[in-house]
Structure formats: structure tokens, C-alpha cells
Design a protein around this motif. Structure first.
Motif, PDB file in Angstrom:
ATOM      1  N   SER A  18      89.281   2.567  16.402  1.00  0.00           N
ATOM      2  CA  SER A  18      88.064   2.788  17.185  1.00  0.00           C
ATOM      3  C   SER A  18      88.015   4.164  17.835  1.00  0.00           C
ATOM      4  O   SER A  18      86.942   4.709  18.077  1.00  0.00           O
ATOM      5  CB  SER A  18      87.925   1.711  18.265  1.00  0.00           C
ATOM      6  OG  SER A  18      89.022   1.766  19.166  1.00  0.00           O
ATOM      7  N   ALA A  43      84.655  -6.685  18.269  1.00  0.00           N
ATOM      8  CA  ALA A  43      83.545  -6.525  17.344  1.00  0.00           C
ATOM      9  C   ALA A  43      82.744  -5.286  17.716  1.00  0.00           C
ATOM     10  O   ALA A  43      82.534  -5.006  18.896  1.00  0.00           O
ATOM     11  CB  ALA A  43      82.651  -7.759  17.387  1.00  0.00           C
ATOM     12  N   SER A  44      82.338  -4.544  16.741  1.00  0.00           N
ATOM     13  CA  SER A  44      81.573  -3.300  16.880  1.00  0.00           C
ATOM     14  C   SER A  44      82.416  -2.152  17.433  1.00  0.00           C
ATOM     15  O   SER A  44      81.901  -1.061  17.655  1.00  0.00           O
ATOM     16  CB  SER A  44      80.316  -3.490  17.739  1.00  0.00           C
ATOM     17  OG  SER A  44      80.615  -3.554  19.119  1.00  0.00           O
ATOM     18  N   ASP A  47      82.317   1.014  15.215  1.00  0.00           N
ATOM     19  CA  ASP A  47      81.012   1.496  14.742  1.00  0.00           C
ATOM     20  C   ASP A  47      80.953   3.019  14.696  1.00  0.00           C
ATOM     21  O   ASP A  47      80.440   3.615  13.741  1.00  0.00           O
ATOM     22  CB  ASP A  47      79.885   0.960  15.637  1.00  0.00           C
ATOM     23  CG  ASP A  47      79.628  -0.525  15.423  1.00  0.00           C
ATOM     24  OD1 ASP A  47      80.265  -1.105  14.518  1.00  0.00           O
ATOM     25  OD2 ASP A  47      78.808  -1.104  16.156  1.00  0.00           O
ATOM     26  N   SER A  64      87.292  -6.690  12.949  1.00  0.00           N
ATOM     27  CA  SER A  64      87.910  -6.785  14.272  1.00  0.00           C
ATOM     28  C   SER A  64      88.856  -7.970  14.319  1.00  0.00           C
ATOM     29  O   SER A  64      88.650  -8.974  13.629  1.00  0.00           O
ATOM     30  CB  SER A  64      86.850  -6.919  15.372  1.00  0.00           C
ATOM     31  OG  SER A  64      86.103  -8.112  15.210  1.00  0.00           O
TER      32      SER A  64
END
Length: 253
Positions: A18, A43-44, A47, A64
Motif C-alpha cells: 500500500s 480493502a482498498s 488502490d 487484502s
């Protein structure tokens, strides 16, 4: 024979992708041609990394998992394998740190650090390693530390886990080298990341560290990209069980 540092047609799984070192490694592998499956704890969380990779014109995916959860870690490995059918390069970068004097170190924090830093690396290597062995091809890159060599201060669990990463790297290399699966590690020096923020903010400790680095600077996450590409590529086909320090010369002094 020309050296081949290209990763075209390869798929990599990078945990802890991340931000910081993980994001830099994912971008470095993508720049050399790899499709990258980026994993983070939420989650995310990846991105931004996925967007950066796609901006390079490369394919990327986000997954994730809580690496302190063995079942979730195993599921992550299987999900990653299902995306493109195989994982050619596994980068076990996801990790955590907790600081406290050894006499006051909470057992729960000890367990959490060990689960995230070493248990998850073994589980991911075990699941994905099986498919690499079956295909007679694969690269596993573990992220070690300067604390794979020394003891550190107020980080007993982190130090133990990073010594264990060095040992696991050698143990898997011994077993899997015969199957053309190379298992190596990168030991970052003192890199400007969230994990080292407490050290950066401590003027005395930061000054002590800097005095011992011949390069006369803290490292940046991007400084690790070349080592990762080398260990992920065919150029390192006869490098196995090695811990590559990328430390600006810290260990030399």
C-alpha cells in the motif's frame, strides 16, 4: 548469453504494497514488465499503488488480508494464484513493528509481530511454493532487515522475526533450489518509511545511524527497486539463499 532483467509475462505478488517499501517494490517490478498483485491489510489499501502501476501501462490487481490470521493468509495466496493462473514472483514484504522495553513487552504484541512478519511469509511461501515447484520455476524474495544481523533496541519481537526471515530464506533455498526455485532476501538499511519514523524523529538515534552510513544519507524506498528486479529476474538464476543488504554501506562500517 545476454543478461535478462526483464519480467515481461511474469506475475508477482507483493504484500504490504500500500505504501513505502512495498509500493516501491511493486512499482519497480511493474516497470520491468511484471503484472503485479498488490496486497495490503485492508480493502482498498492498495488502490493508489494499482493506479500508479496502471499509469505505467501495466496490469495490476488489489487484494487484502490480515497477515496475523493464518487462514486469511492462506486464502490470500490462493486468491492471488487464481488471478492469472500462477505467481512467478512472491515478495514477502508485509510486516509490523512494536516498540517497548523487553521487560515490559506485551506477549500479545510479541505474538502479533511474529504472526505478521514470519508466520505469513512461511504460509505464503508454502502455498505458492508448491505451484512454483510443480512448474520448476519461481522466485521468492523475503524482506529481511539490518536487525537480521543485530539486536536493535526495544524491538525484541521484530528482531527475532527478522532473524527468522533470514533463516527461513536459507531453509527454503536448500529445499527448493533443486526445483529451479530461488529463495533470497533483501535486507534494507535505514530507509525513510513509517516503520522508521520513530528513529527519524529521535535526533540522537538518527544522528548515530547517519554517522555509520558511508553513503551519508538515509535510504529511500526506491533504492530497493534494483535489488528486487535483479532477484526476481533470470539474471539471478544462480543466486539462492542469499541475504542482499541494500544499506548504503551500513554493515561495512
Amino acid at each position: 548469453m545476454a543478461l535478462n532483467f526483464q519480467l515481461n509475462g511474469k506475475t508477482a505478488l507483493v504484500t504490504g504494497a500500500s505504501r513505502g517499501i512495498g509500493q516501491a517494490l511493486a512499482l519497480g517490478l511493474a516497470q520491468s514488465g511484471a503484472t503485479v498483485v498488490c496486497a495490503s491489510s485492508r480493502a482498498s489499501g492498495c488502490d493508489d499503488t494499482v493506479e500508479k502501476i496502471k499509469a505505467l501501462g501495466k496490469d495490476a490487481y488489489a487484494l487484502s488480508a490480515d497477515l496475523s490470521d493464518a487462514a486469511a493468509t492462506e486464502s490470500l495466496a490462493k486468491e492471488a494464484l487464481a488471478i492469472t493462473g500462477c505467481i512467478d514472483i512472491l515478495v514477502n514484504n508485509g510486516g509490523t513493528i512494536y516498540r517497548a522495553p523487553a521487560t515490559e513487552f506485551p506477549l500479545e504484541q510479541w505474538k502479533n509481530v511474529m504472526q505478521v512478519n514470519i508466520d505469513s511469509a512461511f504460509i505464503l511461501s508454502q502455498v505458492i511454493g508448491k505451484s512454483m515447484i510443480a512448474r520448476k520455476c519461481g522466485k521468492i524474495i523475503n524482506i529481511a532487515s539490518m536487525l537480521s544481523y543485530s539486536g536493535g533496541i526495544t524491538v525484541p519481537a521484530y528482531t527475532a522475526s527478522k532473524h527468522a526471515i533470514a533463516g527461513l530464506t536459507k531453509a527454503l533455498a536448500n529445499e527448493w533450489g533443486q526445483h529451479n526455485v530461488q529463495v533470497n532476501a533483501i535486507a534494507p538499511g535505514y530507509i525513510r518509511t513509517d516503520n522508521t519514523q520513530a528513529l527519524q524523529d529521535d535526533n540522537e538515534r538518527s544522528s548515530e545511524i547517519l554517522k555509520r552510513i558511508p553513503a551519508n544519507r538515509w535510504g529511500e524506498a526506491e533504492d530497493l527497486q534494483g535489488a528486487a528486479v535483479f532477484l526476481a529476474s533470470d539474471a539471478s538464476a544462480y543466486v539462492n539463499g542469499h541475504i542482499l543488504a541494500v544499506d548504503g554501506g551500513f554493515l561495512a562500517r
